[in-house]
Design a protein around this motif. Structure first.
Motif, short mmCIF file in Angstrom:
data_model
loop_
_atom_site.label_atom_id
_atom_site.label_comp_id
_atom_site.label_asym_id
_atom_site.label_seq_id
_atom_site.Cartn_x
_atom_site.Cartn_y
_atom_site.Cartn_z
N UNK A 34 57.61 40.75 40.13
CA UNK A 34 56.22 40.82 40.55
C UNK A 34 55.69 42.21 40.81
N UNK A 35 56.20 43.19 40.09
CA UNK A 35 55.76 44.57 40.30
C UNK A 35 54.47 44.93 39.59
N UNK A 36 53.91 44.00 38.84
CA UNK A 36 52.64 44.25 38.16
C UNK A 36 51.54 43.49 38.90
N UNK A 37 50.54 44.23 39.35
CA UNK A 37 49.37 43.60 39.97
C UNK A 37 48.25 43.58 38.95
N UNK A 38 47.61 42.45 38.79
CA UNK A 38 46.45 42.33 37.90
C UNK A 38 45.20 42.16 38.75
N UNK A 39 44.19 42.90 38.41
CA UNK A 39 42.89 42.80 39.08
C UNK A 39 41.85 42.60 38.00
N UNK A 40 40.98 41.63 38.19
CA UNK A 40 39.95 41.31 37.20
C UNK A 40 38.60 41.77 37.73
N UNK A 41 37.87 42.51 36.91
CA UNK A 41 36.53 42.92 37.29
C UNK A 41 35.56 41.76 37.07
N UNK A 42 34.45 41.82 37.74
CA UNK A 42 33.42 40.80 37.54
C UNK A 42 32.77 40.99 36.18
N UNK A 43 32.42 39.88 35.55
CA UNK A 43 31.79 39.95 34.24
C UNK A 43 30.47 40.72 34.28
N UNK A 44 29.86 40.78 35.44
CA UNK A 44 28.59 41.48 35.58
C UNK A 44 28.75 42.92 36.06
N UNK A 45 29.96 43.36 36.22
CA UNK A 45 30.22 44.70 36.77
C UNK A 45 29.69 45.79 35.83
N UNK A 46 29.10 46.81 36.42
CA UNK A 46 28.70 47.98 35.65
C UNK A 46 29.82 49.01 35.76
N UNK A 47 29.65 50.14 35.08
CA UNK A 47 30.70 51.17 35.07
C UNK A 47 31.01 51.65 36.49
N UNK A 48 29.98 51.76 37.33
CA UNK A 48 30.20 52.18 38.71
C UNK A 48 31.08 51.21 39.48
N UNK A 49 30.86 49.92 39.25
CA UNK A 49 31.69 48.89 39.91
C UNK A 49 33.13 48.94 39.40
N UNK A 50 33.29 49.19 38.11
CA UNK A 50 34.64 49.32 37.55
C UNK A 50 35.37 50.48 38.21
N UNK A 51 34.67 51.61 38.35
CA UNK A 51 35.29 52.78 38.98
C UNK A 51 35.62 52.52 40.45
N UNK A 52 34.75 51.80 41.14
CA UNK A 52 35.03 51.46 42.54
C UNK A 52 36.28 50.59 42.62
N UNK A 53 36.42 49.64 41.69
CA UNK A 53 37.61 48.80 41.66
C UNK A 53 38.85 49.63 41.34
N UNK A 54 38.71 50.57 40.42
CA UNK A 54 39.84 51.44 40.09
C UNK A 54 40.28 52.24 41.32
N UNK A 55 39.32 52.75 42.07
CA UNK A 55 39.65 53.48 43.30
C UNK A 55 40.38 52.56 44.28
N UNK A 56 39.88 51.34 44.43
CA UNK A 56 40.55 50.37 45.32
C UNK A 56 41.98 50.12 44.86
N UNK A 57 42.21 50.08 43.56
CA UNK A 57 43.56 49.85 43.04
C UNK A 57 44.47 51.06 43.28
#
Length: 183
Positions: A34-57
């Motif tokens: 279980x060393x791989x964590x998967x995180x799914x972005x929202x289908x409505x996410x914009x590039x800024x939201x993707x980057x925020x999720x990346x920072x959270x990861x």
């Protein structure tokens, strides 16, 4: 639960393509237990939201040594287009540096339409970086360095991948990826 299909298909791709064909020799060590964590972005996410999720990861990896790597699965419309995905990837790589994560984490990129620059569009080699969904793969650089100490020649990984892709051919990979997305 709506994101479970994306996660299941992605992890099946890791097992059936990446690990099974040894495209990434250290993937099998990260995969279990279980060393791989998967995180799914929202289908409505914009590039800024993707980057925020990346920072959270990045923060998740900072705080959980049991997670070896994160696969950020991009379900937003922009990421489905390969050229727009490359724009997101370029910004994400810049932001890793701006956030102070250069040398700590690096990004690997995978996309259903991945194409290496300068390669014939029909080359099977593109399938070494083709995944069922667009991904940003966040990897601990210390893990890569640790693994590569035991590897005589990093170039042989690339050579192996190209030879294996050529041997299996485009139809094999197309069928596998299609099956992952429909299961």
């Amino acid at each position: 639960m709506e994101n479970q299909h994306y996660i299941s298909a992605t992890l099946q791709w890791v097992d059936d393509i990446v690990i099974h064909h040894n495209f990434c020799p250290f993937a099998r060590y990260a995969r279990y237990p279980g060393g791989i964590h998967c995180e799914v972005t929202a289908a409505t996410a914009d590039a800024g939201s993707v980057l925020a999720t990346l920072f959270d990861e990045c923060r998740r990896l900072d705080n959980d040594a049991n997670i070896a790597t994160t696969l950020l699965i991009l379900t937003n419309e922009d990421a489905k287009d390969f050229n727009r995905y490359l724009d997101i990837l370029a910004i994400a790589e810049k932001m890793l540096s701006d956030w102070g994560y250069a040398g700590i984490y690096q990004l690997a990129s995978f996309h259903p339409d991945y194409q290496f620059e300068g390669e014939d569009s029909a080359s099977p080699s593109h399938f070494t970086n083709r995944s069922p969904y667009p991904l940003l793969h966040l990897i601990r650089e210390s893990d890569i360095s640790k693994y590569m100490q035991n590897e005589e020649d990093a170039e042989k990984i690339y050579t192996h991948n190209m030879e294996k892709a050529q041997t299996l051919g485009c139809p094999y990979f197309r069928d596998k990826l299609k099956a992952l997305k429909t299961n």
